[in-house]
Motif scaffolding. Sequence first.
Motif, PDB file in Angstrom:
ATOM      1  N   ASP A   4       0.834  -1.193   0.000  1.00  0.00           N
ATOM      2  CA  ASP A   4       0.000   0.000   0.000  1.00  0.00           C
ATOM      3  C   ASP A   4       0.874   1.250   0.000  1.00  0.00           C
ATOM      4  O   ASP A   4       1.669   1.460   0.919  1.00  0.00           O
ATOM      5  CB  ASP A   4      -0.908  -0.013   1.234  1.00  0.00           C
ATOM      6  CG  ASP A   4      -1.774   1.210   1.324  1.00  0.00           C
ATOM      7  OD1 ASP A   4      -2.593   1.429   0.405  1.00  0.00           O
ATOM      8  OD2 ASP A   4      -1.633   1.954   2.310  1.00  0.00           O
ATOM      9  N   ALA A   5       0.729   2.073  -1.036  1.00  0.00           N
ATOM     10  CA  ALA A   5       1.566   3.273  -1.158  1.00  0.00           C
ATOM     11  C   ALA A   5       1.383   4.221   0.020  1.00  0.00           C
ATOM     12  O   ALA A   5       2.352   4.829   0.493  1.00  0.00           O
ATOM     13  CB  ALA A   5       1.260   3.985  -2.474  1.00  0.00           C
ATOM     14  N   GLY A   7       0.603   3.369   3.049  1.00  0.00           N
ATOM     15  CA  GLY A   7       1.301   2.749   4.175  1.00  0.00           C
ATOM     16  C   GLY A   7       2.801   2.993   4.122  1.00  0.00           C
ATOM     17  O   GLY A   7       3.445   3.248   5.137  1.00  0.00           O
ATOM     18  N   VAL A   8       3.363   2.932   2.929  1.00  0.00           N
ATOM     19  CA  VAL A   8       4.798   3.207   2.750  1.00  0.00           C
ATOM     20  C   VAL A   8       5.095   4.643   3.143  1.00  0.00           C
ATOM     21  O   VAL A   8       6.088   4.926   3.822  1.00  0.00           O
ATOM     22  CB  VAL A   8       5.238   2.922   1.296  1.00  0.00           C
ATOM     23  CG1 VAL A   8       6.639   3.438   1.032  1.00  0.00           C
ATOM     24  CG2 VAL A   8       5.171   1.431   1.009  1.00  0.00           C
ATOM     25  N   ALA A   9       4.240   5.575   2.745  1.00  0.00           N
ATOM     26  CA  ALA A   9       4.442   6.986   3.084  1.00  0.00           C
ATOM     27  C   ALA A   9       4.431   7.200   4.595  1.00  0.00           C
ATOM     28  O   ALA A   9       5.257   7.949   5.127  1.00  0.00           O
ATOM     29  CB  ALA A   9       3.368   7.841   2.412  1.00  0.00           C
ATOM     30  N   VAL A  10       3.534   6.527   5.297  1.00  0.00           N
ATOM     31  CA  VAL A  10       3.470   6.642   6.754  1.00  0.00           C
ATOM     32  C   VAL A  10       4.740   6.090   7.387  1.00  0.00           C
ATOM     33  O   VAL A  10       5.322   6.703   8.290  1.00  0.00           O
ATOM     34  CB  VAL A  10       2.219   5.917   7.310  1.00  0.00           C
ATOM     35  CG1 VAL A  10       2.271   5.806   8.825  1.00  0.00           C
ATOM     36  CG2 VAL A  10       0.944   6.633   6.867  1.00  0.00           C
ATOM     37  N   LEU A  11       5.175   4.924   6.916  1.00  0.00           N
ATOM     38  CA  LEU A  11       6.407   4.331   7.460  1.00  0.00           C
ATOM     39  C   LEU A  11       7.603   5.246   7.250  1.00  0.00           C
ATOM     40  O   LEU A  11       8.399   5.474   8.168  1.00  0.00           O
ATOM     41  CB  LEU A  11       6.659   2.971   6.801  1.00  0.00           C
ATOM     42  CG  LEU A  11       5.667   1.864   7.160  1.00  0.00           C
ATOM     43  CD1 LEU A  11       5.835   0.680   6.225  1.00  0.00           C
ATOM     44  CD2 LEU A  11       5.832   1.447   8.607  1.00  0.00           C
ATOM     45  N   ARG A  12       7.725   5.775   6.056  1.00  0.00           N
ATOM     46  CA  ARG A  12       8.848   6.658   5.748  1.00  0.00           C
ATOM     47  C   ARG A  12       8.778   7.946   6.554  1.00  0.00           C
ATOM     48  O   ARG A  12       9.802   8.484   6.969  1.00  0.00           O
ATOM     49  CB  ARG A  12       8.894   6.943   4.252  1.00  0.00           C
ATOM     50  CG  ARG A  12       9.322   5.723   3.451  1.00  0.00           C
ATOM     51  CD  ARG A  12       9.326   5.991   1.974  1.00  0.00           C
ATOM     52  NE  ARG A  12       9.770   4.812   1.232  1.00  0.00           N
ATOM     53  CZ  ARG A  12       9.593   4.644  -0.063  1.00  0.00           C
ATOM     54  NH1 ARG A  12       8.997   5.591  -0.788  1.00  0.00           N
ATOM     55  NH2 ARG A  12      10.013   3.543  -0.653  1.00  0.00           N
ATOM     56  N   ALA A  13       7.573   8.456   6.795  1.00  0.00           N
ATOM     57  CA  ALA A  13       7.399   9.668   7.598  1.00  0.00           C
ATOM     58  C   ALA A  13       7.863   9.455   9.033  1.00  0.00           C
ATOM     59  O   ALA A  13       8.235  10.408   9.719  1.00  0.00           O
ATOM     60  CB  ALA A  13       5.937  10.108   7.581  1.00  0.00           C
ATOM     61  N   HIS A  14       7.864   8.203   9.473  1.00  0.00           N
ATOM     62  CA  HIS A  14       8.337   7.871  10.818  1.00  0.00           C
ATOM     63  C   HIS A  14       9.808   7.430  10.814  1.00  0.00           C
ATOM     64  O   HIS A  14      10.292   6.846  11.778  1.00  0.00           O
ATOM     65  CB  HIS A  14       7.457   6.789  11.432  1.00  0.00           C
ATOM     66  CG  HIS A  14       6.127   7.299  11.879  1.00  0.00           C
ATOM     67  ND1 HIS A  14       5.033   7.362  11.049  1.00  0.00           N
ATOM     68  CD2 HIS A  14       5.734   7.805  13.070  1.00  0.00           C
ATOM     69  CE1 HIS A  14       4.017   7.872  11.714  1.00  0.00           C
ATOM     70  NE2 HIS A  14       4.414   8.155  12.940  1.00  0.00           N
TER      71      HIS A  14
END
Length: 86
Positions: A4-5, A7-14
């Motif tokens: 999920d794109a 989801g990837v953005a959230v992970l990278r933001a953290h």
Amino acid sequence: VEGDADGVAVLRAHGLQALHADLDTLAADALPAGAFDVVLLLDVLEHLVHPARLLAMVPTWLASGGRVLISVPNIAHGAVRLALLQ
């Protein structure tokens, strides 16, 4: 690895490293060889078209002595059966 794109953005933001990819089409060299002490496949395999293909690639990603932790849903559990009946 996340399909999920968002989801990837959230992970990278953290501050986490994340690869946006589909596990059914993931190339064996998409992840570095020997880079992981643990590979977690938590409630993933039952969603794949060819789970054996992914499982065959996992050992190449593990460091020496590395481990794989797999979980799959227990369809025999009473709560799952009750939910399916509803």
